[in-house]
Design a protein around this motif. Structure first.
Motif, PDB file in Angstrom:
ATOM      1  N   UNK A 196       0.827  -1.204   0.000  1.00  0.00           N
ATOM      2  CA  UNK A 196       0.000   0.000   0.000  1.00  0.00           C
ATOM      3  C   UNK A 196       0.865   1.259   0.000  1.00  0.00           C
ATOM      4  N   UNK A 197       1.993   1.232   0.712  1.00  0.00           N
ATOM      5  CA  UNK A 197       2.868   2.400   0.769  1.00  0.00           C
ATOM      6  C   UNK A 197       3.442   2.725  -0.596  1.00  0.00           C
ATOM      7  N   UNK A 198       3.823   1.718  -1.323  1.00  0.00           N
ATOM      8  CA  UNK A 198       4.354   1.947  -2.669  1.00  0.00           C
ATOM      9  C   UNK A 198       3.258   2.441  -3.618  1.00  0.00           C
ATOM     10  N   UNK A 199       2.027   1.985  -3.371  1.00  0.00           N
ATOM     11  CA  UNK A 199       0.914   2.383  -4.226  1.00  0.00           C
ATOM     12  C   UNK A 199       0.549   3.853  -4.021  1.00  0.00           C
ATOM     13  N   UNK A 200       0.558   4.301  -2.756  1.00  0.00           N
ATOM     14  CA  UNK A 200       0.101   5.664  -2.456  1.00  0.00           C
ATOM     15  C   UNK A 200       1.244   6.630  -2.147  1.00  0.00           C
ATOM     16  N   UNK A 201       2.475   6.226  -2.373  1.00  0.00           N
ATOM     17  CA  UNK A 201       3.599   7.099  -2.037  1.00  0.00           C
ATOM     18  C   UNK A 201       3.502   8.413  -2.815  1.00  0.00           C
ATOM     19  N   UNK A 202       3.750   9.553  -2.141  1.00  0.00           N
ATOM     20  CA  UNK A 202       3.646  10.858  -2.813  1.00  0.00           C
ATOM     21  C   UNK A 202       4.513  10.990  -4.054  1.00  0.00           C
ATOM     22  N   UNK A 203       5.647  10.333  -4.077  1.00  0.00           N
ATOM     23  CA  UNK A 203       6.520  10.425  -5.250  1.00  0.00           C
ATOM     24  C   UNK A 203       5.887   9.807  -6.492  1.00  0.00           C
ATOM     25  N   UNK A 204       4.993   8.844  -6.276  1.00  0.00           N
ATOM     26  CA  UNK A 204       4.321   8.201  -7.408  1.00  0.00           C
ATOM     27  C   UNK A 204       2.997   8.874  -7.743  1.00  0.00           C
TER      28      UNK A 204
END
Length: 370
Positions: free
Chosen positions: A29-37
């Motif tokens: 979930x963190x990789x999905x919603x990370x601000x950089x992405x």
């Protein structure tokens, strides 16, 4: 009135989920919603902060126990599990998954930015496993940036001590009933900040690169044998040590031999006259030699004959295992008139009333079979 969402629901986990399941779900979930992405998306940023706060609570056994018992009320005094720096509570685990383990444990010290270990799967033949093999492989890895030599700073500049954590890489914050220590949100555990990052690596100190590596496969390796190449994994961030590369070997199926440890197994067909009279057969070995297998008279189908010291070599040791040959008696499918006559003669005397010289009889039959 603000609605407080259940931490388990935020991380899409059951309340009975173990620590590994919670961690895996959080990372996804963190990789999905990370601000950089999701640059510019306020909803993703809010979601990222929420799941980071949830994981920061549930990853700690004591805080999780308090949350399971009292819910969000357990942390009201400290303003929530994230405390004053809750926006960045998820960064430590993101960097842990990318760069490796922590140096110095939870008790303090800078976060270890050591490069990640890598895995490479290599297929080899049974002959390769027997003799050993020198070969080369090509891997895509993050290597030390040649422009900044791994510092992450533009040539002619250098990193400065982080003012937030005074170079320790970690900060402390009140969290409900607890005082917790976590990765500094400014330097992300490095203890230093880079004002003028390298343009080629963007301050990471490493860039993607294709490397060709020499591999020495020793004699005697088996399925799943692991070869470690120290320092050939991902380069560490900002000059930190590189990870290791692990080569996992997979042995292809052989047309003749099967293997169990250092023992080789093979099946060999023999004629029924050889089974009755005895004799010899030859079997080609992995060592290039022709191995003679002696057949005793009266051998039954399925019998195993063991040849000592002609199996697989002992890995990093001396000697070799055994070769076990399972004999299969083959019966002829077509008989000449003479062959049938001899067999009928033998069948007539099987009762023992008039037992002929069986050795002489089978010698005639063997000659008749050619």
């Amino acid at each position: 009135m603000t609605t407080e969402v259940d931490y388990y629901e935020l991380l899409e986990c059951e309340r009975t989920a173990d620590a590994a399941t919670i961690k895996s779900s959080y990372r996804k979930l963190a990789m999905k919603y990370h601000p950089d992405k999701n640059q510019g998306c306020t909803d993703s940023e809010a979601k990222f902060k929420a799941i980071s706060e949830a994981y920061d609570c549930l990853k700690d056994p004591q805080k999780r126990a308090a949350y399971d018992r009292f819910g969000h009320a357990a942390f009201k005094q400290g303003g929530g599990p994230g405390g004053g720096a809750q926006d960045f509570s998820g960064f430590s685990d993101i960097f842990e998954s990318v760069f490796g383990e922590f140096m110095g444990g939870r008790g303090g010290g800078r976060t270890n930015l050591r490069g990640a270990d890598l895995r490479y799967d290599m297929d080899i033949t049974l002959e390769d496993a027997f003799h050993g093999k020198n070969t080369e492989i090509t891997v895509d890895v993050s290597a030390v940036c040649e422009t900044c030599t791994g510092s992450g700073a533009n040539p002619g500049t250098q990193a400065k001590t982080c003012q937030q954590c005074n170079g320790h890489g970690k900060v402390r914050a009140q969290q409900g009933f607890f005082m917790v220590e976590r990765t500094c949100p400014v330097c992300h555990g490095a203890g230093q900040v880079i004002a003028d990052p390298c343009r080629d690596c963007r301050g990471e100190g490493r860039t993607d690169k294709t490397k060709t590596l020499s591999i020495n496969v020793p004699p005697g390796v088996d399925e799943g044998t692991r070869i470690r190449l120290t320092g050939e994994g991902e380069a560490g961030a900002r000059g930190a040590p590189a990870g290791d590369l692990y080569i996992f070997l997979h042995v292809k199926k052989h047309a003749i031999f099967e293997r169990e440890g250092t023992t080789l197994y093979a099946r060999a067909p023999i004629s029924f006259t050889t089974a009755a009279l005895g004799g010899e057969i030859t079997l080609p070995g992995l060592d290039g030699e022709q191995h003679v297998v002696k057949i005793l008279p009266g051998t039954q189908s399925g019998r195993e004959v063991r040849q000592r010291g002609v199996g697989m070599p002992v890995l990093q040791g001396r000697g070799r295992g055994d070769l076990v040959v399972q004999l299969t008696v083959e019966m002829p499918t077509k008989l000449t008139a003479r062959q049938r006559e001899l067999l009928e003669e033998f069948r007539a005397t099987e009762t023992g009333e008039e037992c002929p010289d069986s050795t002489g009889f089978f010698a005639k039959l063997k000659a008749a079979l050619g």
